[in-house]
Design a protein around this motif. Structure first.
Motif, PDB file in Angstrom:
ATOM      1  N   LEU A  18       0.795  -1.292  -0.026  1.00 33.04           N
ATOM      2  CA  LEU A  18      -0.031  -0.165  -0.047  1.00 33.04           C
ATOM      3  C   LEU A  18       0.997   1.145   0.111  1.00 33.04           C
ATOM      4  N   LEU A  19       1.904   1.157   0.709  1.00 33.42           N
ATOM      5  CA  LEU A  19       2.873   2.261   0.854  1.00 33.42           C
ATOM      6  C   LEU A  19       3.503   2.722  -0.822  1.00 33.42           C
ATOM      7  N   LEU A  20       4.060   1.383  -1.050  1.00 38.30           N
ATOM      8  CA  LEU A  20       4.361   1.720  -2.448  1.00 38.30           C
ATOM      9  C   LEU A  20       3.283   2.192  -3.612  1.00 38.30           C
ATOM     10  N   PHE A  21       2.105   1.702  -3.507  1.00 36.02           N
ATOM     11  CA  PHE A  21       1.112   2.298  -4.304  1.00 36.02           C
ATOM     12  C   PHE A  21       1.061   3.900  -4.010  1.00 36.02           C
ATOM     13  N   ASN A  22       0.866   4.101  -2.932  1.00 37.08           N
ATOM     14  CA  ASN A  22       0.690   5.595  -2.650  1.00 37.08           C
ATOM     15  C   ASN A  22       1.594   6.517  -2.901  1.00 37.08           C
ATOM     16  N   SER A  23       3.038   5.982  -2.935  1.00 36.95           N
ATOM     17  CA  SER A  23       4.056   6.716  -3.147  1.00 36.95           C
ATOM     18  C   SER A  23       3.986   7.153  -4.866  1.00 36.95           C
ATOM     19  N   CYS A  24       3.662   6.254  -5.602  1.00 42.62           N
ATOM     20  CA  CYS A  24       3.445   6.557  -7.012  1.00 42.62           C
ATOM     21  C   CYS A  24       2.314   7.170  -7.354  1.00 42.62           C
ATOM     22  N   LYS A  25       1.369   7.570  -6.506  1.00 41.69           N
ATOM     23  CA  LYS A  25       0.227   8.057  -6.866  1.00 41.69           C
ATOM     24  C   LYS A  25       0.415   9.653  -7.186  1.00 41.69           C
ATOM     25  N   HIS A  26      -0.329  10.123  -8.377  1.00 40.48           N
ATOM     26  CA  HIS A  26      -0.152  11.724  -8.844  1.00 40.48           C
ATOM     27  C   HIS A  26      -1.504  12.213  -8.988  1.00 40.48           C
ATOM     28  N   GLU A  27      -1.682  13.128  -7.816  1.00 40.14           N
ATOM     29  CA  GLU A  27      -3.176  13.867  -7.766  1.00 40.14           C
ATOM     30  C   GLU A  27      -3.672  14.309  -9.112  1.00 40.14           C
ATOM     31  N   ASP A  28      -2.753  15.055  -9.801  1.00 38.08           N
ATOM     32  CA  ASP A  28      -3.217  15.600 -11.180  1.00 38.08           C
ATOM     33  C   ASP A  28      -3.303  14.767 -12.208  1.00 38.08           C
ATOM     34  N   LEU A  29      -2.973  13.435 -12.111  1.00 36.63           N
ATOM     35  CA  LEU A  29      -2.963  12.489 -13.257  1.00 36.63           C
ATOM     36  C   LEU A  29      -4.522  12.221 -13.603  1.00 36.63           C
ATOM     37  N   GLU A  30      -4.894  12.365 -14.995  1.00 36.41           N
ATOM     38  CA  GLU A  30      -5.883  12.018 -15.523  1.00 36.41           C
ATOM     39  C   GLU A  30      -5.841  11.323 -16.725  1.00 36.41           C
ATOM     40  N   ILE A  31      -6.458  10.074 -16.755  1.00 38.43           N
ATOM     41  CA  ILE A  31      -6.265   9.157 -17.819  1.00 38.43           C
ATOM     42  C   ILE A  31      -7.256   9.333 -19.095  1.00 38.43           C
ATOM     43  N   ALA A  32      -6.797   9.755 -20.079  1.00 36.12           N
ATOM     44  CA  ALA A  32      -7.900  10.256 -21.161  1.00 36.12           C
ATOM     45  C   ALA A  32      -8.561   8.838 -21.760  1.00 36.12           C
ATOM     46  N   LYS A  33      -9.795   9.091 -21.789  1.00 36.98           N
ATOM     47  CA  LYS A  33     -10.501   7.752 -22.236  1.00 36.98           C
ATOM     48  C   LYS A  33     -10.589   7.794 -23.825  1.00 36.98           C
ATOM     49  N   GLU A  34     -10.749   6.457 -24.077  1.00 42.00           N
ATOM     50  CA  GLU A  34     -10.912   6.396 -25.675  1.00 42.00           C
ATOM     51  C   GLU A  34     -12.135   6.854 -26.137  1.00 42.00           C
ATOM     52  N   ASN A  35     -11.880   7.322 -27.383  1.00 42.07           N
ATOM     53  CA  ASN A  35     -13.154   7.917 -28.021  1.00 42.07           C
ATOM     54  C   ASN A  35     -13.951   6.989 -28.720  1.00 42.07           C
ATOM     55  N   GLU A  36     -13.964   5.787 -28.119  1.00 38.50           N
ATOM     56  CA  GLU A  36     -14.687   4.719 -28.740  1.00 38.50           C
ATOM     57  C   GLU A  36     -16.087   4.944 -29.236  1.00 38.50           C
ATOM     58  N   ASN A  37     -16.699   5.924 -28.395  1.00 39.86           N
ATOM     59  CA  ASN A  37     -18.302   6.077 -28.750  1.00 39.86           C
ATOM     60  C   ASN A  37     -18.333   7.299 -29.723  1.00 39.86           C
ATOM     61  N   PHE A  38     -17.263   8.027 -30.217  1.00 35.39           N
ATOM     62  CA  PHE A  38     -17.320   9.165 -31.022  1.00 35.39           C
ATOM     63  C   PHE A  38     -16.969   8.696 -32.233  1.00 35.39           C
ATOM     64  N   ARG A  39     -17.773   9.240 -33.104  1.00 30.73           N
ATOM     65  CA  ARG A  39     -17.498   9.003 -34.692  1.00 30.73           C
ATOM     66  C   ARG A  39     -16.739   9.782 -35.436  1.00 30.73           C
ATOM     67  N   LEU A  40     -15.955   9.621 -36.485  1.00 27.29           N
ATOM     68  CA  LEU A  40     -15.336  10.759 -37.241  1.00 27.29           C
ATOM     69  C   LEU A  40     -16.432  11.495 -38.020  1.00 27.29           C
ATOM     70  N   ALA A  41     -15.922  12.613 -38.435  1.00 27.57           N
ATOM     71  CA  ALA A  41     -16.953  13.531 -38.811  1.00 27.57           C
ATOM     72  C   ALA A  41     -17.786  13.006 -39.878  1.00 27.57           C
ATOM     73  N   SER A  42     -17.073  12.604 -41.048  1.00 28.66           N
ATOM     74  CA  SER A  42     -18.041  12.119 -42.157  1.00 28.66           C
ATOM     75  C   SER A  42     -18.946  10.854 -41.932  1.00 28.66           C
ATOM     76  N   ASP A  43     -18.620   9.941 -41.121  1.00 27.89           N
ATOM     77  CA  ASP A  43     -19.256   9.017 -40.455  1.00 27.89           C
ATOM     78  C   ASP A  43     -20.419   9.394 -39.716  1.00 27.89           C
ATOM     79  N   PHE A  44     -20.125  10.409 -38.745  1.00 28.97           N
ATOM     80  CA  PHE A  44     -21.260  10.829 -37.750  1.00 28.97           C
ATOM     81  C   PHE A  44     -22.491  11.427 -38.648  1.00 28.97           C
TER      82      PHE A  44
END
Length: 364
Positions: A18-44
């Motif tokens: 637990l100590l190791l996991f907490n030491s690696c934690k970055h409060e500002d880190l946001e993992i970008a979500k994949e745009n799998e639900n978004f279509r490209l312009a022509s397709d949409f």
């Protein structure tokens, strides 16, 4: 016994892990979500029925692959009703258009960057953005929020077209749905635009008769409200009857000058936005080089978000005589953009010749 010792060792290791996991934690880190639900312009656009005519324009202009590319793009999509207003009701109607003109039309509705509502300055008029066609796009943004509410009315317009659906996410940008096709005639003036359309020939003859025509080829900008021939003919006014007028007997600045606003560049939607930006229910200005007033009042169809305008001429406030009212209320015929201004088709006439006689006009 061995099993019990293994469990005991594992329990002792948990705090370390637990100590190791907490030491690696970055409060500002946001993992970008994949745009799998978004279509490209022509397709949409292809997969939305109300955008089928714009998709047909994209295909015939040879831009499908480009709008499937990485972008980012912002696509301003006129809905099907917008095309129907200018006489296009089926994909085959685009076959009548010049290929280069059609491609320019599509490019006029695409920006090569992502533009969301939040990026546009609030309560601004003529905010400009560059399109793929290399032309400037005029943007108006206004809000009505008298009580500081969190959810307030935001009106957004591109070249006079109202945004009816905002900030649609695409895999390669963003999309806004608009209720009018944006019209622009490149390398032309207001004078050129009117001269090439015979349905305005009586109006043009009046502008020429009273010395108002030549200036429409200059830098401007001008905002012109143009009645078609049928509006004049309904009052028995023809090119011949205008040619017969003695200019010494008529106030031409009122008879025809009232239709022309010098040094102004206004889409119909701008008059609507002024109501909120400037807290003005009507827009009032003097007729150029005259003391009469032009009174303009706007309205909006809340369902289709289509704006209309009424205009009339009045004598100075002490007389306050109200003359004829004209209307700019046909969406497909308004907001015709040229290099030096705009032309709006109007129904009705501001003044009849007898109302502009110098000897009969109040406050000459």
């Amino acid at each position: 016994m061995n099993t019990r010792k293994s469990i005991k060792k594992l329990l002792l290791l948990i705090p370390v892990l637990l100590l190791l996991f907490n030491s690696c934690k970055h409060e500002d880190l946001e993992i970008a979500k994949e745009n799998e639900n978004f279509r490209l312009a022509s397709d949409f656009i292809k997969n939305n029925y109300d955008m089928s005519l714009f998709y047909a324009a994209i295909e015939k202009a040879g831009m499908t692959a480009q709008l499937q590319g990485p972008g980012p793009f912002t696509v301003l999509v006129p809905n099907n009703l917008a095309f129907q207003q200018i006489g296009i009701s089926r994909p085959s109607d685009f076959d009548k258009m010049n290929q280069d003109s059609l491609k320019s039309l599509v490019q006029r509705h695409v920006l090569n960057y992502r533009l969301l509502t939040r990026d546009i300055p609030l309560n601004g008029v003529d905010i400009r953005y560059l399109t793929l066609a290399g032309e400037e796009l005029y943007t108006t943004s206004s809000n009505f929020n008298p009580k500081g509410l969190a959810n307030y009315q935001l009106d957004l317009f591109f070249n006079g077209a109202a945004v009816v659906k905002q900030d649609v996410n695409l895999a390669n940008g963003a999309l806004h749905v608009i209720n009018k096709v944006m019209k622009y005639t490149p390398k032309s003036t207001v004078q050129d635009w009117l001269a090439k359309r015979p349905q305005y020939s009586i109006f043009v003859s009046g502008l020429k008769k009273f010395g108002l025509w030549d200036k429409l080829a200059t830098a401007g900008p001008f905002t012109v409200f143009a009645p078609q021939n049928k509006e004049f003919e309904a009052s028995n006014i023809t090119e011949a009857s205008i040619a017969a007028l003695n200019t010494k007997n008529y106030n031409g600045k009122r008879l025809f000058g009232g239709y022309v606003m010098d040094k102004k560049h206004f889409f119909i939607s701008d008059f609507f936005a002024f109501r909120f930006i400037n807290d003005e229910t009507v827009f009032i200005r003097k007729v150029d080089d005259d003391n009469w007033l032009m009174i303009m009042n706007s309205a909006s169809d809340s369902f289709n978000r289509l704006n209309s305008l009424t205009l009339n001429l009045r004598t100075p406030v002490d007389f306050y005589t109200n003359y004829n009212t004209i209307y700019a209320s046909t969406p497909g015929l308004s907001d015709n953009l040229t290099d030096n201004g705009l032309v709006h088709d109007v129904q009705g006439l501001l003044l009849l010749p007898e109302q502009a006689l110098i000897n009969n006009s109040p406050n000459n």
